[in-house]
Design a protein around this motif. Structure first.
Motif, mmCIF file in Angstrom:
data_model
loop_
_atom_site.group_PDB
_atom_site.id
_atom_site.type_symbol
_atom_site.label_atom_id
_atom_site.label_comp_id
_atom_site.label_asym_id
_atom_site.label_seq_id
_atom_site.Cartn_x
_atom_site.Cartn_y
_atom_site.Cartn_z
ATOM 1 N N ALA A 66 0.824 -1.211 0.000
ATOM 2 C CA ALA A 66 0.000 0.000 0.000
ATOM 3 C C ALA A 66 0.858 1.261 0.000
ATOM 4 C CB ALA A 66 -0.929 -0.008 1.211
ATOM 5 N N LEU A 67 1.883 1.302 0.826
ATOM 6 C CA LEU A 67 2.753 2.481 0.887
ATOM 7 C C LEU A 67 3.512 2.683 -0.422
ATOM 8 C CD1 LEU A 67 4.087 2.086 4.524
ATOM 9 C CD2 LEU A 67 2.685 3.995 3.668
ATOM 10 N N LEU A 68 3.965 1.605 -1.003
ATOM 11 C CA LEU A 68 4.684 1.707 -2.275
ATOM 12 C C LEU A 68 3.736 2.159 -3.391
ATOM 13 C CD1 LEU A 68 7.411 1.436 -3.573
ATOM 14 C CD2 LEU A 68 7.059 -1.024 -3.712
ATOM 15 N N CYS A 69 2.535 1.642 -3.411
ATOM 16 C CA CYS A 69 1.540 2.109 -4.389
ATOM 17 C C CYS A 69 1.247 3.588 -4.175
ATOM 18 C CB CYS A 69 0.253 1.297 -4.284
ATOM 19 S SG CYS A 69 0.371 -0.347 -5.014
ATOM 20 N N MET A 70 1.160 4.009 -2.920
ATOM 21 C CA MET A 70 0.914 5.419 -2.635
ATOM 22 C C MET A 70 2.046 6.283 -3.167
ATOM 23 S SD MET A 70 1.245 8.225 0.055
ATOM 24 C CE MET A 70 2.908 7.769 -0.120
ATOM 25 N N ALA A 71 3.273 5.855 -2.945
ATOM 26 C CA ALA A 71 4.429 6.627 -3.418
ATOM 27 C C ALA A 71 4.440 6.701 -4.951
ATOM 28 C CB ALA A 71 5.725 6.001 -2.904
ATOM 29 N N ILE A 72 4.197 5.591 -5.596
ATOM 30 C CA ILE A 72 4.213 5.558 -7.064
ATOM 31 C C ILE A 72 3.084 6.408 -7.634
ATOM 32 C CG2 ILE A 72 3.856 4.046 -9.070
ATOM 33 C CD1 ILE A 72 5.378 1.866 -7.415
ATOM 34 N N THR A 73 1.895 6.303 -7.045
ATOM 35 C CA THR A 73 0.785 7.101 -7.567
ATOM 36 C C THR A 73 1.032 8.591 -7.348
ATOM 37 O OG1 THR A 73 -0.543 6.864 -5.544
ATOM 38 C CG2 THR A 73 -0.945 5.277 -7.331
ATOM 39 N N GLN A 74 1.634 8.954 -6.213
ATOM 40 C CA GLN A 74 1.904 10.374 -5.964
ATOM 41 C C GLN A 74 2.942 10.907 -6.952
ATOM 42 O OE1 GLN A 74 0.458 12.704 -3.957
ATOM 43 N NE2 GLN A 74 1.782 14.121 -5.053
ATOM 44 N N LEU A 75 3.998 10.171 -7.162
ATOM 45 C CA LEU A 75 5.022 10.616 -8.108
ATOM 46 C C LEU A 75 4.457 10.711 -9.527
ATOM 47 C CD1 LEU A 75 8.035 8.561 -6.708
ATOM 48 C CD2 LEU A 75 7.676 11.042 -6.527
ATOM 49 N N THR A 76 3.614 9.766 -9.889
ATOM 50 C CA THR A 76 2.987 9.787 -11.209
ATOM 51 C C THR A 76 2.018 10.957 -11.330
ATOM 52 O OG1 THR A 76 3.195 7.376 -11.331
ATOM 53 C CG2 THR A 76 1.670 8.420 -12.879
ATOM 54 N N ALA A 77 1.215 11.177 -10.301
ATOM 55 C CA ALA A 77 0.264 12.291 -10.300
ATOM 56 C C ALA A 77 0.986 13.620 -10.435
ATOM 57 C CB ALA A 77 -0.579 12.260 -9.032
ATOM 58 N N ASP A 78 2.128 13.742 -9.771
ATOM 59 C CA ASP A 78 2.935 14.975 -9.898
ATOM 60 C C ASP A 78 3.369 15.173 -11.347
ATOM 61 O OD1 ASP A 78 2.724 15.528 -7.184
ATOM 62 O OD2 ASP A 78 4.741 14.786 -6.699
ATOM 63 N N LYS A 79 3.864 14.108 -11.974
ATOM 64 C CA LYS A 79 4.320 14.197 -13.365
ATOM 65 C C LYS A 79 3.176 14.534 -14.317
ATOM 66 C CE LYS A 79 8.691 13.020 -13.033
ATOM 67 N NZ LYS A 79 9.743 13.982 -13.271
ATOM 68 N N LEU A 80 1.982 14.033 -14.004
ATOM 69 C CA LEU A 80 0.818 14.290 -14.847
ATOM 70 C C LEU A 80 0.169 15.648 -14.565
ATOM 71 C CD1 LEU A 80 -0.906 10.776 -14.746
ATOM 72 C CD2 LEU A 80 0.359 11.793 -16.662
ATOM 73 N N GLY A 81 0.613 16.294 -13.486
ATOM 74 C CA GLY A 81 0.046 17.596 -13.130
ATOM 75 C C GLY A 81 -1.386 17.518 -12.612
ATOM 76 N N LEU A 82 -1.734 16.419 -11.943
ATOM 77 C CA LEU A 82 -3.088 16.281 -11.407
ATOM 78 C C LEU A 82 -3.314 17.265 -10.269
ATOM 79 C CD1 LEU A 82 -3.547 12.396 -11.397
ATOM 80 C CD2 LEU A 82 -4.216 14.036 -13.152
ATOM 81 N N ASP A 83 -4.560 17.708 -10.110
ATOM 82 C CA ASP A 83 -4.879 18.677 -9.063
ATOM 83 C C ASP A 83 -4.802 18.036 -7.676
ATOM 84 O OD1 ASP A 83 -7.576 17.668 -8.204
ATOM 85 O OD2 ASP A 83 -8.112 18.221 -10.248
ATOM 86 N N ALA A 84 -4.795 18.876 -6.651
ATOM 87 C CA ALA A 84 -4.596 18.426 -5.274
ATOM 88 C C ALA A 84 -5.652 17.425 -4.818
ATOM 89 C CB ALA A 84 -4.572 19.628 -4.333
ATOM 90 N N SER A 85 -6.905 17.615 -5.213
ATOM 91 C CA SER A 85 -7.953 16.694 -4.758
ATOM 92 C C SER A 85 -7.765 15.304 -5.360
ATOM 93 C CB SER A 85 -9.344 17.245 -5.083
ATOM 94 O OG SER A 85 -9.547 17.309 -6.477
ATOM 95 N N ARG A 86 -7.325 15.239 -6.597
ATOM 96 C CA ARG A 86 -7.088 13.931 -7.229
ATOM 97 C C ARG A 86 -5.840 13.262 -6.635
ATOM 98 N NH1 ARG A 86 -11.006 13.206 -10.513
ATOM 99 N NH2 ARG A 86 -11.867 14.839 -11.814
ATOM 100 N N CYS A 87 -4.825 14.062 -6.345
ATOM 101 C CA CYS A 87 -3.618 13.498 -5.708
ATOM 102 C C CYS A 87 -3.963 12.918 -4.345
ATOM 103 C CB CYS A 87 -2.543 14.565 -5.565
ATOM 104 S SG CYS A 87 -1.795 15.081 -7.122
ATOM 105 N N HIS A 88 -4.732 13.667 -3.558
ATOM 106 C CA HIS A 88 -5.154 13.195 -2.237
ATOM 107 C C HIS A 88 -5.968 11.907 -2.372
ATOM 108 C CE1 HIS A 88 -6.904 13.053 1.747
ATOM 109 N NE2 HIS A 88 -8.107 13.088 1.196
#
Length: 180
Positions: A66-88
């Motif tokens: 779960a933590l690794l998925c969270m880290a990967i999704t956050q890094l990916t979301a940053d690269k994609l420029g997703l808004d704060a609500s979607r990142c959360h």
């Protein structure tokens, strides 16, 4: 490193308790906030720590996954420029998508034989069970609930319109970590 391992232990307890966890949302939010800080401070060290922890059977698989998925999704979301609500929503969904089978997931990760028919049924039922547990906890964010419910089937017709990119990001992170 200790930070991630401490978070792993807290999350492991929460995932093991599943629907019986007491007041889990504040703990999840605190863990999410700290994990974001650690990830922002040093993403490479964070990923290294989590991948090393994933290989350790004594730490348990479900929380590290779960933590690794969270880290990967956050890094990916940053690269994609997703808004704060979607990142959360992505972070919270990654941390909780398997709350329906945390303890069982740890057992399955260590077995050397193929999953039994009953285990496959549990894996298939887990998105709905996890969704229901989170709803029972009082989590009412439709983005998070959508991500948890449809992370195995990101293009499902009942999924929220406009949340496909996030579902695909979570699905791919989940598959990547599971195959590691």
């Amino acid at each position: 490193k200790g930070g991630w391992l401490d978070a792993q232990e807290v999350l492991r307890v929460l995932l093991f308790h599943g629907g019986l966890a007491i007041d889990p949302l504040p703990r999840l939010r605190m863990m999410e906030e700290r994990a974001c800080q650690w990830l922002a401070h040093d993403a490479d060290d964070s990923l290294l720590s989590l991948f090393q922890a994933l290989a350790s059977p004594t730490l348990g698989y479900s929380a590290t996954h779960a933590l690794l998925c969270m880290a990967i999704t956050q890094l990916t979301a940053d690269k994609l420029g997703l808004d704060a609500s979607r990142c959360h929503a992505l972070r919270l969904a990654a941390l909780t998508m398997n709350i329906g089978i945390g303890r069982i997931q740890d057992v399955m990760a260590q077995q050397t034989s193929a999953l039994s028919a009953a285990q496959r049924e549990q894996v298939q039922a887990r998105p709905q069970i996890s969704h229901d547990i989170l709803s029972h906890f009082g989590l009412d964010d439709p983005l998070v609930l959508d991500l948890v419910r449809w992370h195995h089937d990101p293009s499902h017709s009942q999924a929220l319109t406009g949340n496909l990119v996030c579902r695909v990001v979570l699905h791919l992170a989940n598959v990547l970590v599971a195959k590691m």
